[in-house]
Design an enzyme around this catalytic site. Structure first.
Site, PDB file in Angstrom:
ATOM      1  N   ASP A 158      -4.185  -5.388   5.158  1.00  0.00           N
ATOM      2  CA  ASP A 158      -4.448  -5.983   4.575  1.00  0.00           C
ATOM      3  C   ASP A 158      -3.206  -6.937   4.396  1.00  0.00           C
ATOM      4  O   ASP A 158      -2.149  -6.013   4.048  1.00  0.00           O
ATOM      5  CB  ASP A 158      -4.424  -5.277   3.242  1.00  0.00           C
ATOM      6  CG  ASP A 158      -5.544  -6.157   1.967  1.00  0.00           C
ATOM      7  OD1 ASP A 158      -5.877  -7.200   2.055  1.00  0.00           O
ATOM      8  OD2 ASP A 158      -5.808  -5.310   0.640  1.00  0.00           O
ATOM      9  N   SER A 211       0.606  -0.539  -0.046  1.00  0.00           N
ATOM     10  CA  SER A 211       0.336  -0.340   0.180  1.00  0.00           C
ATOM     11  C   SER A 211       1.020   1.303   0.280  1.00  0.00           C
ATOM     12  O   SER A 211       1.573   1.224  -0.677  1.00  0.00           O
ATOM     13  CB  SER A 211      -1.072  -0.056   1.044  1.00  0.00           C
ATOM     14  OG  SER A 211      -2.159   1.278   1.343  1.00  0.00           O
ATOM     15  N   HIS A 243      -2.979  -0.942  -2.575  1.00  0.00           N
ATOM     16  CA  HIS A 243      -3.831  -0.294  -3.259  1.00  0.00           C
ATOM     17  C   HIS A 243      -4.170   1.068  -3.878  1.00  0.00           C
ATOM     18  O   HIS A 243      -2.845   1.793  -3.688  1.00  0.00           O
ATOM     19  CB  HIS A 243      -3.926  -0.644  -1.417  1.00  0.00           C
ATOM     20  CG  HIS A 243      -4.451  -1.254  -1.001  1.00  0.00           C
ATOM     21  ND1 HIS A 243      -3.812  -1.058   0.885  1.00  0.00           N
ATOM     22  CD2 HIS A 243      -5.099  -2.418  -0.792  1.00  0.00           C
ATOM     23  CE1 HIS A 243      -4.701  -2.302   1.369  1.00  0.00           C
ATOM     24  NE2 HIS A 243      -5.318  -3.336  -0.132  1.00  0.00           N
TER      25      HIS A 243
END
Length: 190
Positions: A133, A13, A40
């Protein structure tokens, strides 16, 4: 017995773009494994990521489309706003169901489906990021006998994601980017 990996799945991310570029920059154009990268991204970031990776890497960077077939020598980028799943026929399926961990694409979704298809032949890597995540997906890969690697948190731009992954999977290998890079290069079969 040493298992020959079939796929590399990478999640990141915040800080993940820089880290993954560094990781993949020296892989040859004919790299013997497909690499799937789930970052992301903002919902409206069409194409820019693919152009950046294509410019900097020898691997052919493509944004995943539904039913694309996995091939070695390619870097597959998760498109914005879709979860990426792997199918038993080595193709991709795109899914626009609910956000997971506030994200779509969610790293966990891709990691888990890769482990379901490839079992112990998956290499899962978690890079820098500001969410958790990837941690349950990495643990899932580990449970199926796959190889799991986490970027050294102190080296990550944001350590939240690597720390969560290490906590979820104490058996993971924690490595610096230079070490992960060398490991990925060692998997290439001429």
């Amino acid at each position: 017995m040493h298992v020959q990996p079939k796929i590399v799945v990478i999640g990141g991310s915040w800080g993940g773009v820089k880290a993954s570029l560094q990781l993949l920059e020296d892989l040859p154009a004919n790299y013997s494994l497909p690499v799937v990268l789930v970052l992301h991204r903002l919902r409206n970031q069409e194409g820019q990521l693919q152009e950046l990776f294509d410019l900097k890497l020898r691997l052919k960077a493509v944004e995943i489309e539904d039913k694309d077939i996995l091939q070695s020598g390619y870097l597959y980028l998760a498109p914005p706003n879709y979860h990426v799943l792997l199918e038993n026929d080595q193709s991709f399926a795109l899914d626009d169901s609910e956000l997971e961990n506030y994200s779509r694409p969610a790293i966990d979704v891709t990691f888990k489906s890769a482990a379901d298809v490839y079992g112990d032949q998956v290499i899962g890597i978690v890079l820098s990021g500001a969410s958790e995540d990837g941690s349950s997906g990495l643990n899932y890969i580990f449970g199926k006998g796959g190889t799991v690697i986490v970027q050294e948190p102190r080296e990550a731009e944001i350590e939240t994601m690597p720390l969560a992954a290490i906590k979820a999977t104490p058996g993971c290998r924690v490595m610096r980017l230079t070490e992960i890079k060398a490991f990925l290069q060692s998997l290439h079969v001429n």
